[in-house]
Motif scaffolding. Structure first.
Motif, short mmCIF file in Angstrom:
data_model
loop_
_atom_site.label_atom_id
_atom_site.label_comp_id
_atom_site.label_asym_id
_atom_site.label_seq_id
_atom_site.Cartn_x
_atom_site.Cartn_y
_atom_site.Cartn_z
N GLU A 132 -5.38 24.75 12.42
CA GLU A 132 -6.70 25.32 12.74
C GLU A 132 -7.38 24.47 13.82
OE1 GLU A 132 -8.24 28.18 10.91
OE2 GLU A 132 -9.41 28.01 12.74
N ALA A 133 -7.31 23.14 13.66
CA ALA A 133 -7.98 22.25 14.64
C ALA A 133 -7.39 22.45 16.03
CB ALA A 133 -7.85 20.79 14.19
N VAL A 134 -6.06 22.44 16.16
CA VAL A 134 -5.47 22.54 17.52
C VAL A 134 -5.78 23.89 18.17
CG1 VAL A 134 -3.66 20.81 17.17
CG2 VAL A 134 -3.16 23.22 16.71
N SER A 135 -6.03 24.90 17.35
CA SER A 135 -6.35 26.21 17.93
C SER A 135 -7.73 26.20 18.59
CB SER A 135 -6.27 27.31 16.87
OG SER A 135 -7.40 27.25 16.03
N HIS A 136 -8.51 25.14 18.34
CA HIS A 136 -9.85 25.04 18.95
C HIS A 136 -9.92 23.95 20.01
CE1 HIS A 136 -11.35 28.01 16.18
NE2 HIS A 136 -10.84 27.33 15.17
N LEU A 137 -8.76 23.52 20.54
CA LEU A 137 -8.76 22.54 21.62
C LEU A 137 -8.93 23.23 22.97
CD1 LEU A 137 -5.78 20.13 20.74
CD2 LEU A 137 -8.24 19.63 20.61
N GLY A 141 -7.62 19.40 25.92
CA GLY A 141 -8.13 18.80 24.68
C GLY A 141 -7.09 18.00 23.93
N GLU A 142 -7.57 17.13 23.05
CA GLU A 142 -6.69 16.27 22.24
C GLU A 142 -7.20 16.22 20.80
OE1 GLU A 142 -5.99 13.09 25.94
OE2 GLU A 142 -6.90 12.43 24.05
N LEU A 143 -6.26 16.31 19.88
CA LEU A 143 -6.58 16.09 18.46
C LEU A 143 -6.11 14.70 18.08
CD1 LEU A 143 -7.28 16.91 15.49
CD2 LEU A 143 -4.96 17.86 15.35
N HIS A 144 -7.00 13.87 17.53
CA HIS A 144 -6.64 12.52 17.09
C HIS A 144 -6.73 12.46 15.57
CE1 HIS A 144 -6.94 10.57 21.16
NE2 HIS A 144 -7.52 11.74 21.38
N ASP A 183 7.22 19.75 14.41
CA ASP A 183 7.43 21.21 14.41
C ASP A 183 6.51 21.92 15.40
OD1 ASP A 183 9.36 20.98 12.54
OD2 ASP A 183 8.09 21.51 10.83
N MET A 184 5.48 21.22 15.87
CA MET A 184 4.52 21.87 16.76
C MET A 184 5.02 21.73 18.20
SD MET A 184 1.12 20.50 14.80
CE MET A 184 0.00 21.45 15.76
N VAL A 185 6.06 22.49 18.53
CA VAL A 185 6.77 22.28 19.79
C VAL A 185 5.94 22.63 21.02
CG1 VAL A 185 9.11 22.50 18.88
CG2 VAL A 185 7.84 24.55 19.49
N GLU A 186 4.87 23.39 20.81
CA GLU A 186 4.05 23.76 21.97
C GLU A 186 3.06 22.66 22.35
OE1 GLU A 186 3.86 24.75 18.86
OE2 GLU A 186 2.19 26.11 18.47
N PHE A 187 3.13 21.51 21.67
CA PHE A 187 2.21 20.41 21.97
C PHE A 187 2.98 19.13 22.28
CE2 PHE A 187 -0.09 23.35 19.26
CZ PHE A 187 -1.28 23.49 19.93
N ASN A 188 2.31 18.21 23.02
CA ASN A 188 2.83 16.85 23.16
C ASN A 188 2.26 16.03 22.01
OD1 ASN A 188 4.42 16.87 25.47
ND2 ASN A 188 2.64 16.77 26.81
N VAL A 189 3.14 15.38 21.28
CA VAL A 189 2.70 14.66 20.09
C VAL A 189 3.09 13.19 20.21
CG1 VAL A 189 3.01 14.41 17.60
CG2 VAL A 189 2.95 16.69 18.61
N VAL A 204 -2.32 14.78 19.31
CA VAL A 204 -1.68 16.06 19.64
C VAL A 204 -2.41 16.64 20.85
CG1 VAL A 204 -1.11 18.37 18.78
CG2 VAL A 204 -1.24 16.46 17.18
N ARG A 205 -1.67 16.87 21.94
CA ARG A 205 -2.27 17.41 23.17
C ARG A 205 -1.55 18.69 23.55
NH1 ARG A 205 -1.03 12.14 24.42
NH2 ARG A 205 -2.90 10.91 24.86
N ASN A 206 -2.29 19.57 24.22
CA ASN A 206 -1.62 20.72 24.83
C ASN A 206 -0.60 20.20 25.83
OD1 ASN A 206 -2.76 23.10 23.70
ND2 ASN A 206 -4.67 22.61 24.75
N ARG A 207 0.57 20.80 25.90
CA ARG A 207 1.59 20.36 26.87
C ARG A 207 1.08 20.60 28.28
NH1 ARG A 207 7.03 20.14 24.79
NH2 ARG A 207 7.73 20.45 26.90
N GLU A 208 1.46 19.66 29.19
CA GLU A 208 1.04 19.79 30.59
C GLU A 208 1.35 21.17 31.13
OE1 GLU A 208 -0.48 17.60 32.52
OE2 GLU A 208 -0.56 16.02 31.01
N ASP A 209 2.57 21.65 30.82
CA ASP A 209 2.99 22.92 31.42
C ASP A 209 2.28 24.12 30.79
OD1 ASP A 209 4.20 22.90 29.00
OD2 ASP A 209 6.24 22.80 29.74
#
Ligand SMILES: C[S@@+](CC[C@H](N)C(=O)[O-])C[C@H]1O[C@@H](n2cnc3c(N)ncnc32)[C@H](O)[C@@H]1O
Length: 213
Positions: A132-137, A141-144, A183-189, A204-209
């Protein structure tokens, strides 16, 4: 589920909130490390999910003045302490981290930084709360996340006693956090143990690409 958990959290913290900041500084270790990592842009919108007494938001305001601060917690008791501490320096709202509607609660849909500090160990559905948190980045954005670690580098007797004691407060260290984040392959962790695995930290960050051009 959310109502039952809110009642439980209020029961745990009704009296504890008065001694929370003074006592937790000795064992909720690594929180200041996570705050160091935030490095928010000047105009950042920063949300703490499960902000408790507002200790971290207070510190963020001191370290990174001028940002827009938001705090969410399921416990109305904890929010009473947070409101007393923060006044109008942060927007605060009661809600469940697993079912978050920040546009409705705060008038802000996306955040540049989201902090989850020593809360996933108290959330039965902690993996849903992270999703839920990463869906609001926001795109950059970054989740710490900071929480109890798996104690793999600590003596066995320490691990056992700590878990027994934490269990009394409905706290369960999430030993498989690193695995769940993989498992969250769409993010850089990034994930690392802190203080000989007493605590753990992840970003957890959104991937650059995947970011907007
Ligand atoms: C140990 S305190 C941590 C408070 C603060 N983040 C800190 O680092 O001091 C855990 C907090 O998580 C909150 N919490 C637990 N489950 C929650 C949920 N599902 N949604 C929102 N808050 C929750 C509790 O009410 C409590 O304030």
């Amino acid at each position: 589920m959310a109502d039952t958990h809110s009642v439980l959290m209020n029961r745990v913290y009704r009296r504890q909130r008065f001694v929370y900041d003074a006592t937790r500084k000795y064992y909720l270790l690594g929180r200041d490390y996570a705050l160091d990592q935030l490095q928010p842009p000047a105009d950042a919108h920063i949300l703490e999910v499960a902000c408790g007494t507002g200790r971290n938001l207070d510190q963020i305001d001191a370290r990174y003045p001028g940002r827009n601060l938001y705090g969410l917690d399921i416990s109305s008791e904890m929010l009473r302490s947070a409101r007393a501490k923060l006044g109008d320096r942060a927007m605060l709202a009661q809600g469940d981290a697993c079912d978050l509607d920040p546009s409705k609660l705060f008038g802000c849909a996306k955040f540049d930084r989201i902090l989850m500090s020593y809360c996933i160990s108290m959330m039965p559905l902690w993996q849903s709360a992270i999703r839920e948190a990463v869906s609001h980045l926001s795109p950059c954005g970054e989740l710490h996340i900071v929480d109890f670690g798996d104690q793999s580098q600590m003596p066995h007797w320490f691990d056992k006693r700590l878990r027994n004691w934490l269990g009394r407060f409905h706290v369960t260290p999430r030993d498989n956090l690193a695995m769940a984040l993989c498992d969250m392959v769409e993010f850089n962790v990034t994930h690392k143990p802190l203080m000989h695995s007493y605590a753990q930290y992840a970003c957890v960050r959104n991937r650059e690409d995947a970011r907007a051009p």
